[in-house]
Motif scaffolding. Structure first.
Motif, PDB file in Angstrom:
ATOM      1  N   SER A  11      25.129  15.271  50.500  1.00 53.03           N
ATOM      2  CA  SER A  11      26.568  15.360  50.245  1.00 53.03           C
ATOM      3  C   SER A  11      27.075  16.792  50.397  1.00 53.03           C
ATOM      4  O   SER A  11      26.306  17.741  50.508  1.00 53.03           O
ATOM      5  CB  SER A  11      26.874  14.863  48.828  1.00 53.03           C
ATOM      6  N   THR A  89      31.934   8.411  52.547  1.00 51.27           N
ATOM      7  CA  THR A  89      31.749   8.076  51.138  1.00 51.27           C
ATOM      8  C   THR A  89      31.329   6.612  51.052  1.00 51.27           C
ATOM      9  O   THR A  89      31.995   5.738  51.620  1.00 51.27           O
ATOM     10  CB  THR A  89      33.046   8.295  50.338  1.00 51.27           C
ATOM     11  N   THR A 119      28.544  11.048  50.604  1.00 51.64           N
ATOM     12  CA  THR A 119      28.735  11.105  49.162  1.00 51.64           C
ATOM     13  C   THR A 119      28.610   9.692  48.611  1.00 51.64           C
ATOM     14  O   THR A 119      29.176   8.755  49.184  1.00 51.64           O
ATOM     15  CB  THR A 119      30.132  11.673  48.826  1.00 51.64           C
ATOM     16  N   ARG A 121      29.160   7.077  45.442  1.00 58.73           N
ATOM     17  CA  ARG A 121      29.909   6.809  44.209  1.00 58.73           C
ATOM     18  C   ARG A 121      29.531   5.413  43.755  1.00 58.73           C
ATOM     19  O   ARG A 121      28.934   4.647  44.496  1.00 58.73           O
ATOM     20  CB  ARG A 121      31.410   6.885  44.464  1.00 58.73           C
TER      21      ARG A 121
END
Length: 161
Positions: A11, A89, A119, A121
């Motif tokens: 990331s 993401t 990234t 999440r």
């Protein structure tokens, strides 16, 4: 100049941390080599590096001897990668285990871009599956979306149970 990202750097945050480590090492290295040139002792110890930073610096030194200028090139290359790399993401229903992250990052680097930053999440509201954001595109492969798109079938299935 191209710097190949280590697999453990996935990331933007990971890359920022790596840049800070290499920058700190470069500062120490510059002071250490200047003291050696002047035949004076240098009392500061080498900064502690993560295994990722240590390996990256060792690999960089294999290409040409390590100098302050070469370390500055490495930092510049990492910063260039950070500012120009595509960013994706991936949102999952739960925190991704490290093996899943590694596999997804490896796939993205092999199929999209070798410098892509991913990234991760999590959002339990998607129930499962994943949502991927890349640039201005969003691809929703979540179970929640599937259920909501087929809610009429969902009621039929529940009635049969």
């Amino acid at each position: 100049m191209s710097v190949s990202l280590p697999a453990t750097v996935s990331s933007t945050n990971d890359l920022t941390g790596l840049i800070l480590e290499v920058r700190e090492y470069a500062k120490w290295f510059n002071q250490y080599t200047n003291a050696a040139k002047l035949n004076t002792s240098y009392v500061h110890t080498q900064p502690e590096l993560s295994p990722t930073a240590s390996t990256l610096i060792r690999e960089w030194a294999k290409q040409a001897s390590l100098t302050s200028a070469r370390l500055d090139e490495l930092v510049s290359g990492l910063e260039h990668t950070k500012s120009h790399a595509p960013v994706m993401t991936i949102t999952l229903a739960a925190p991704a285990p490290s093996e899943v992250k590694k596999e997804l990052v490896a796939w993205c680097r092999a199929n999209i871009s070798p410098s892509i930053l991913v990234t991760f999440r999590f959002n339990s509201g998607i129930l499962g599956g994943m949502v991927v954001r890349y640039g201005s595109s969003i691809h929703d492969w979540s179970f929640r979306r599937t259920i909501m798109n087929e809610r009429h079938k969902f009621a039929e299935i529940l009635n049969r149970v």
